[in-house]
Design a protein around this motif. Structure first.
Motif, mmCIF file in Angstrom:
data_model
loop_
_atom_site.group_PDB
_atom_site.id
_atom_site.type_symbol
_atom_site.label_atom_id
_atom_site.label_comp_id
_atom_site.label_asym_id
_atom_site.label_seq_id
_atom_site.Cartn_x
_atom_site.Cartn_y
_atom_site.Cartn_z
ATOM 1 N N GLU A 144 -19.346 15.339 45.354
ATOM 2 C CA GLU A 144 -18.112 15.645 46.088
ATOM 3 C C GLU A 144 -16.976 15.529 45.570
ATOM 4 N N LEU A 145 -15.860 16.708 45.444
ATOM 5 C CA LEU A 145 -14.801 16.595 44.637
ATOM 6 C C LEU A 145 -13.715 16.029 45.455
ATOM 7 N N GLY A 146 -13.651 16.464 46.800
ATOM 8 C CA GLY A 146 -12.553 16.164 47.677
ATOM 9 C C GLY A 146 -12.190 17.263 48.701
ATOM 10 N N ARG A 147 -11.176 16.873 49.370
ATOM 11 C CA ARG A 147 -10.692 17.918 50.395
ATOM 12 C C ARG A 147 -9.850 18.942 49.717
ATOM 13 N N ILE A 148 -9.972 20.055 50.144
ATOM 14 C CA ILE A 148 -8.954 21.145 49.578
ATOM 15 C C ILE A 148 -7.607 21.270 50.232
ATOM 16 N N THR A 149 -6.709 20.718 49.247
ATOM 17 C CA THR A 149 -5.304 20.437 50.095
ATOM 18 C C THR A 149 -4.347 21.653 50.049
ATOM 19 N N ALA A 150 -4.893 22.792 49.064
ATOM 20 C CA ALA A 150 -3.905 24.095 48.983
ATOM 21 C C ALA A 150 -4.902 25.130 48.571
ATOM 22 N N ILE A 151 -4.307 26.474 48.789
ATOM 23 C CA ILE A 151 -4.950 27.508 48.219
ATOM 24 C C ILE A 151 -3.836 28.283 47.719
ATOM 25 N N HIS A 152 -3.709 28.188 46.550
ATOM 26 C CA HIS A 152 -2.539 29.254 45.981
ATOM 27 C C HIS A 152 -2.955 30.540 45.457
ATOM 28 N N GLU A 153 -2.162 31.631 45.712
ATOM 29 C CA GLU A 153 -2.642 32.786 45.678
ATOM 30 C C GLU A 153 -1.719 33.529 44.675
ATOM 31 N N TYR A 154 -2.470 33.899 43.606
ATOM 32 C CA TYR A 154 -1.833 34.590 42.591
ATOM 33 C C TYR A 154 -2.229 36.108 42.427
ATOM 34 N N PRO A 155 -1.905 36.923 41.578
ATOM 35 C CA PRO A 155 -1.857 38.409 41.806
ATOM 36 C C PRO A 155 -3.456 38.465 41.414
ATOM 37 N N GLN A 156 -4.001 37.853 40.408
ATOM 38 C CA GLN A 156 -5.405 38.353 40.184
ATOM 39 C C GLN A 156 -6.587 37.674 41.024
#
Length: 174
Positions: A116-128
């Motif tokens: 387990e790494l942890g809870r996903i706190t954010a999803i960042h959107e980049y062009p690729q």
């Protein structure tokens, strides 16, 4: 009620009239399909409950709210520029066809090798590509969301299983 037990549906923009009506900006798609009789307004970092007397949906993501015990412009003015929430139990479940990688926020990321790494706190959107952020051992770790890394997604248990490249975690932990 805690903020993590709720989801944000919008914010109060301004008062309307003298009898406590407020103009409400709705930034949650499909709010008009949810039946609710109370909302929570974030005031000084805490959620305060308000019973809804009436809500009128307008075009352009606007609605007009009358709240119980908010019957003057002074009481309504205190709510201006405040975020509005509903309890998570009212949040509609997405169908599989509507699920996207951006919906992985709050899922638990599990690496096949590290666990387990942890809870996903954010999803960042980049062009690729999309990049997920988790807090692992006190450090923010970023990893791409692509076919090479994602092993599986359990929507019911809210678990994202990944196979991170060897050494990726070491970059963040050193």
């Amino acid at each position: 009620m805690k903020i993590e037990d709720c989801f944000r549906i919008g914010s109060i923009l301004k008062t309307k009239g003298l009898k406590g009506e407020v103009q409400f900006y709705v930034d949650f798609d499909g709010l008009d399909a949810i039946s609710f009789d109370a909302i929570f307004v974030e005031i000084a970092g805490k959620l305060a409950p308000f019973f809804v007397e009436s809500v009128k949906y307008n075009q352009n993501n606007l609605a007009y709210l009358y709240l119980e015990d908010v019957d003057t412009i002074e009481k309504a003015s205190a709510l201006v520029k405040k975020d509005v929430y509903l309890p998570n139990k009212l949040k509609p479940k997405k169908r599989k066809a509507e699920f996207t990688l951006k919906d992985l926020i709050d899922f638990t990321a599990v690496d096949e090798n590290e666990g387990e790494l942890g809870r996903i706190t954010a999803i960042h959107e980049y062009p690729q590509q999309l990049i997920a952020a988790v807090t692992y051992k006190g450090c923010e770790v970023l990893f791409p969301l692509n076919e090479e890394i994602i092993v599986g997604i359990d929507v019911v248990k809210e678990i994202l299983t990944v196979d991170l490249p060897e050494g990726l975690l070491d970059i963040y932990l050193d």
